[in-house]
Write a protein that holds these residues in place. Structure first.
Motif, PDB file in Angstrom:
ATOM      1  N   ALA A   1      40.968  31.929  51.336  1.00 58.78           N
ATOM      2  CA  ALA A   1      40.596  33.231  50.765  1.00 58.78           C
ATOM      3  C   ALA A   1      41.750  34.235  50.832  1.00 58.78           C
ATOM      4  CB  ALA A   1      39.355  33.803  51.433  1.00 58.78           C
TER       5      ALA A   1
ATOM      6  N   CYS B   1      36.699  37.836  45.666  1.00 60.20           N
ATOM      7  CA  CYS B   1      37.920  38.476  46.140  1.00 60.20           C
ATOM      8  C   CYS B   1      38.018  39.882  45.565  1.00 60.20           C
ATOM      9  CB  CYS B   1      39.138  37.656  45.722  1.00 60.20           C
ATOM     10  SG  CYS B   1      40.690  38.240  46.416  1.00 60.20           S
TER      11      CYS B   1
ATOM     12  N   TYR C   1      45.690  33.251  44.523  1.00 59.64           N
ATOM     13  CA  TYR C   1      44.511  33.191  45.379  1.00 59.64           C
ATOM     14  C   TYR C   1      44.313  31.763  45.865  1.00 59.64           C
ATOM     15  CZ  TYR C   1      39.642  33.259  46.907  1.00 59.64           C
ATOM     16  OH  TYR C   1      38.491  33.125  47.640  1.00 59.64           O
TER      17      TYR C   1
END
Length: 293
Positions: A46, A9, A41
């Motif tokens: 995602a 990420c 998160y």
């Protein structure tokens, strides 16, 4: 054993810290102390969300029954992720305006342990505290410049406190009253290990995972102090990991861009991102703060 982590990420955090797996949401929460922000998160989608904090935010932990507690520079705040609201519960160190919160952990009894540090990273004004039933109590641990961890053994009887500046980890016995006794050295790092020990957690076998700021790695140490695993990163400043996922073996690591030059940032484009890797020993799941206040 040596492995390698990979970025999952793009965060670009100045000082990513405090990752914690929240089992009730199957999601990871963490902070960027300097932004200051709280992040969430979701590995399944995602998706990355964030909320602006009212000051430098060192950590976030889930509260049993819902909501979160955060350590902001001027005190402890309840945080509601549904509304994004921060509600101040109490001051932390009003007599030390140059300090800020830096790391925290909840023990199996549902008690919070958190540390402070000198924001200028010069004076030994950092203390380790316990928080129970709305009361903050000095743990009795020796003051240091930068507190990190603490990591709590699975049985809740031992606390590992990281002295980042002096590159050491000490073990303490946790008393029933919420203080620390019987200090003994657990890990004193020599020049063969690069970087400074940062955030720490324990896994379900009592192994201690340490992030290494400036060391481009995390390492796992068995309860006897022997290093059993090293995981390398394409980013210098690795701050802390959390263990979670469906089987408790997904590791998530925060990193930082703080202190890196333009040249170093060009060489480390993923610095400040969220990383992941797999481990053999699962983490300790389901520990939430018991908060009566």
């Amino acid at each position: 054993m040596t492995g390698r982590a990979h970025s999952i990420c793009d965060v670009g955090a100045t000082l990513g810290e405090g990752p914690i797996w929240v089992a009730r949401e199957s999601a990871l929460y963490f902070v960027d102390i300097k932004a200051p922000r709280v992040y969430r998160y979701d590995p399944a989608t995602a998706k990355l969300e964030h909320w602006d904090a009212p000051g430098q935010v060192g950590w976030i932990v889930p509260i049993a029954g819902g909501g979160f507690l955060t350590g902001v520079q001027d005190g402890l705040y309840r945080f509601d992720s549904a509304s994004g609201a921060f509600e101040k519960l109490c001051d932390a160190e009003p007599e030390k305006p140059g300090n800020r919160m830096n790391d925290a952990a909840v023990d199996p009894a549902g008690r919070l342990w958190f540390g402070s540090m000198d924001d200028s990273e010069e004076s030994a004004t950092g203390h380790l505290y316990s928080f129970t039933n709305g009361v903050i109590r000095d743990s009795g641990a020796d003051p240091v410049i930068i507190t990190n961890g603490p990591a709590i053994a699975p049985d809740g009887k031992t606390l590992y406190a990281v002295d980042t500046a002096d590159r050491r980890v000490d073990a303490y016995t946790i008393t029933a009253e919420g203080t620390l006794t019987e200090k003994r050295p657990f890990l004193v790092l020599d020049d063969s290990v690069q970087g400074h020990p940062d955030g720490a957690i324990c896994d379900s076998e009592g192994g201690i995972w340490l992030g290494f700021f400036g060391g481009a790695a995390v390492r796992r140490y068995a309860s006897d102090g022997q290093c059993t695993q090293t995981v390398e990163f394409p980013a210098s400043n690795v701050t802390k990991i959390a263990l979670g996922g469906p089987d408790g073996r997904d590791a998530y690591a925060t990193t930082a861009r703080k202190g890196l030059s333009k040249e170093q940032l060009a060489e480390q484009p993923e610095a400040g991102n969220l990383f992941t890797f797999r481990v053999n020993v699962p983490g300790i799941s389901g520990t939430e703060l018991k908060l009566d206040k």
